[in-house]
Design a protein around this motif. Structure first.
Motif, PDB file in Angstrom:
ATOM      1  N   UNK A  87       0.754  -0.720  -0.016  1.00  9.76           N
ATOM      2  CA  UNK A  87       0.073  -0.097  -0.040  1.00  9.76           C
ATOM      3  C   UNK A  87       0.741   1.032  -0.014  1.00  9.76           C
ATOM      4  N   UNK A  88       1.801   0.877   1.105  1.00  7.37           N
ATOM      5  CA  UNK A  88       3.193   2.881   0.664  1.00  7.37           C
ATOM      6  C   UNK A  88       3.686   2.359  -0.556  1.00  7.37           C
ATOM      7  N   UNK A  89       4.171   1.528  -0.974  1.00  9.05           N
ATOM      8  CA  UNK A  89       3.869   1.531  -2.431  1.00  9.05           C
ATOM      9  C   UNK A  89       3.710   1.908  -3.826  1.00  9.05           C
ATOM     10  N   UNK A  90       1.619   2.587  -3.349  1.00  9.37           N
ATOM     11  CA  UNK A  90       1.356   2.901  -4.097  1.00  9.37           C
ATOM     12  C   UNK A  90      -0.172   1.262  -4.538  1.00  9.37           C
ATOM     13  N   UNK A  91      -0.145   0.877  -4.879  1.00  6.39           N
ATOM     14  CA  UNK A  91      -0.966  -0.889  -4.589  1.00  6.39           C
ATOM     15  C   UNK A  91      -2.015   0.044  -3.918  1.00  6.39           C
ATOM     16  N   UNK A  92      -3.553   0.055  -4.615  1.00  6.58           N
ATOM     17  CA  UNK A  92      -4.778   0.004  -3.825  1.00  6.58           C
ATOM     18  C   UNK A  92      -5.481  -1.215  -4.159  1.00  6.58           C
ATOM     19  N   UNK A  93      -4.998  -1.851  -4.782  1.00  7.25           N
ATOM     20  CA  UNK A  93      -5.583  -3.753  -4.500  1.00  7.25           C
ATOM     21  C   UNK A  93      -3.933  -4.353  -4.421  1.00  7.25           C
ATOM     22  N   UNK A  94      -4.857  -5.807  -3.621  1.00  6.94           N
ATOM     23  CA  UNK A  94      -4.157  -6.850  -3.494  1.00  6.94           C
ATOM     24  C   UNK A  94      -4.738  -7.657  -3.690  1.00  6.94           C
ATOM     25  N   UNK A  95      -4.103  -9.125  -4.523  1.00  9.45           N
ATOM     26  CA  UNK A  95      -4.271  -9.853  -4.442  1.00  9.45           C
ATOM     27  C   UNK A  95      -3.561 -11.691  -4.266  1.00  9.45           C
ATOM     28  N   UNK A  96      -4.540 -12.897  -4.110  1.00  2.00           N
ATOM     29  CA  UNK A  96      -3.324 -14.091  -3.925  1.00  2.00           C
ATOM     30  C   UNK A  96      -4.338 -15.284  -4.710  1.00  2.00           C
ATOM     31  N   UNK A  97      -3.815 -16.354  -4.499  1.00  2.27           N
ATOM     32  CA  UNK A  97      -4.377 -17.308  -4.641  1.00  2.27           C
ATOM     33  C   UNK A  97      -4.318 -18.505  -4.080  1.00  2.27           C
ATOM     34  N   UNK A  98      -5.451 -19.131  -3.598  1.00  4.43           N
ATOM     35  CA  UNK A  98      -5.558 -20.546  -2.581  1.00  4.43           C
ATOM     36  C   UNK A  98      -5.802 -21.420  -2.791  1.00  4.43           C
ATOM     37  N   UNK A  99      -4.349 -22.764  -2.747  1.00  7.73           N
ATOM     38  CA  UNK A  99      -5.392 -24.053  -3.155  1.00  7.73           C
ATOM     39  C   UNK A  99      -6.931 -24.378  -2.500  1.00  7.73           C
ATOM     40  N   UNK A 100      -7.721 -25.026  -3.454  1.00  5.26           N
ATOM     41  CA  UNK A 100      -8.609 -25.971  -2.552  1.00  5.26           C
ATOM     42  C   UNK A 100      -8.803 -26.818  -1.260  1.00  5.26           C
ATOM     43  N   UNK A 101      -7.792 -27.567  -1.330  1.00  5.86           N
ATOM     44  CA  UNK A 101      -7.424 -28.310  -0.576  1.00  5.86           C
ATOM     45  C   UNK A 101      -6.506 -27.500   1.063  1.00  5.86           C
ATOM     46  N   UNK A 102      -6.408 -26.202   0.578  1.00  5.09           N
ATOM     47  CA  UNK A 102      -5.763 -25.643   1.742  1.00  5.09           C
ATOM     48  C   UNK A 102      -5.716 -25.102   2.796  1.00  5.09           C
ATOM     49  N   UNK A 103      -6.916 -25.239   3.442  1.00  8.86           N
ATOM     50  CA  UNK A 103      -7.888 -24.995   3.867  1.00  8.86           C
ATOM     51  C   UNK A 103      -7.112 -24.203   4.846  1.00  8.86           C
ATOM     52  N   UNK A 104      -6.486 -24.458   5.956  1.00  9.47           N
ATOM     53  CA  UNK A 104      -5.460 -23.127   6.831  1.00  9.47           C
ATOM     54  C   UNK A 104      -5.675 -21.260   6.089  1.00  9.47           C
ATOM     55  N   UNK A 105      -4.559 -21.557   4.906  1.00 12.53           N
ATOM     56  CA  UNK A 105      -4.269 -20.677   4.191  1.00 12.53           C
ATOM     57  C   UNK A 105      -5.730 -20.272   3.719  1.00 12.53           C
ATOM     58  N   UNK A 106      -6.882 -20.495   2.933  1.00 12.34           N
ATOM     59  CA  UNK A 106      -7.746 -19.864   2.518  1.00 12.34           C
ATOM     60  C   UNK A 106      -8.767 -19.441   4.080  1.00 12.34           C
ATOM     61  N   UNK A 107      -8.660 -19.682   4.808  1.00 18.74           N
ATOM     62  CA  UNK A 107      -9.126 -19.196   6.814  1.00 18.74           C
ATOM     63  C   UNK A 107      -8.473 -18.112   7.094  1.00 18.74           C
ATOM     64  N   UNK A 108      -7.056 -17.814   6.349  1.00 19.25           N
ATOM     65  CA  UNK A 108      -6.277 -16.658   7.127  1.00 19.25           C
ATOM     66  C   UNK A 108      -6.992 -16.156   6.392  1.00 19.25           C
TER      67      UNK A 108
END
Length: 325
Positions: free
Chosen positions: A268-289
């Motif tokens: 955000x400080x670098x000027x980005x207004x959005x952030x994205x990520x890709x999470x595996x369907x079987x990786x429930x802890x990451x998706x919860x995070x």
């Protein structure tokens, strides 16, 4: 439309045989879908693929009907005895399966030790089609949220990730991920060489341009890291968490959450207004995070794979003939 009628109207050709003015709108449409739905500017990638296609260095097939209309196409690569399908678009499910069968029964399969599929596709029946041909299938979720400039959380020992951390990062990835994993689109065998190659892709522009100030790590001694966040920039306003990994002994201590917050605050400080990520369907802890941090689903990608593929992986559906030139 019946399968039999398609067999008389559609043939598959190597995509090098298709004129540039026929392919240009197809790859432009693919780039537009990624930009419009996932906030990812893939136009430079497709420009490179098209330049390589014209030189005969990029691989793919095009489905054309008797009137020379393009009805579908796919792009794949072969590297280190692995075949990877990166794009497949078709007018209907039958043509999609024709392309899939041509790919999975071609002579190149003789030299292939693994198959990977990584598709941003609307072909809903491809999941069933891939499973019917012996591949394991998973769905990866593309998540995103708006960014606001905030103060980074206090995180002891965190510093900016550097290229000289690559070997320690590859080792951390090897410890953190299950190996092998057929549906994982990166490093499916989980070897040190594959993890280092995947990390090289992350930091050399394949997944966006690395954002150094937002790519962070937590050292755990000489040549060892406890956690890493690699952040790239995928368009003018959007950062992408290309990798967020925490060593197993450090999990459940909020380290992943704090590192994610620190990385996105830096983006955000670098000027980005959005952030994205890709999470595996079987990786429930990451998706919860990510969902706990108010990320919302923007789309999904189909991931599939097979290790040690059978040399005759599938047969074309009855009544479908495939002409090649």
């Amino acid at each position: 439309m019946s399968v039999a009628s398609i067999s008389h109207r559609v043939r598959l050709v190597e995509w090098q045989a298709v004129a540039a003015d026929r392919m240009a709108p197809l790859v432009a449409e693919e780039a537009d879908r990624w930009q419009r739905l996932l906030d990812w500017d893939t136009a430079p990638h497709w420009a490179e693929v098209e330049a390589r296609r014209r030189r005969g260095a990029a691989l793919g097939f095009v489905a054309m009907d008797d009137a020379a209309n393009v009805r579908g196409w796919c792009h794949y690569s072969v590297r280190d005895r692995g075949l990877r399908l990166d794009a497949l678009n078709a007018d209907n499910d039958h043509i999609a399966e024709m392309l899939l069968d041509r790919l999975l029964t071609g002579p190149a399969l003789t030299f292939i030790e693994r198959i990977s599929v990584w598709l941003f596709t609307d072909q809903h029946t491809l999941t069933q089609a891939l499973r019917a041909r012996g591949l394991s299938v998973d769905r990866y979720w593309w998540l995103g949220r708006e960014l606001n400039p905030v103060a980074p959380p206090a995180l002891q020992g965190v510093r900016q990730w550097r290229p000289e951390d690559s070997f320690a990062t590859a080792a951390l990835l090897g410890r953190a991920y299950e190996s092998p994993a057929e549906t994982r689109p990166f490093a499916p065998l989980g070897t040190p060489e594959q993890w280092f190659g995947y990390l090289n892709e992350l930091t050399r522009g394949v997944h966006g341009t690395i954002l150094p100030e937002a790519s962070l790590c937590v050292p755990a001694g000489p040549d060892r890291l406890s956690a890493v966040a690699i952040v790239t920039k995928v368009n003018e306003n959007t950062a992408h968490i290309a990798q967020l990994v925490v060593d197993a002994p450090m999990r459940r201590k909020r380290l992943g959450q704090q590192l994610m917050q620190a990385a996105t605050a830096a983006a955000a400080r670098a000027g980005c207004r959005r952030v994205t990520a890709v999470v595996g369907g079987s990786n429930r802890p990451a998706r919860s995070l990510f969902e706990g941090a108010r990320y919302q689903t923007m789309g999904s990608l189909l991931a599939a794979g097979m290790l040690q593929p059978r040399r005759s992986t599938s047969v074309a559906p009855p009544g479908v003939s495939m002409t090649r030139r």
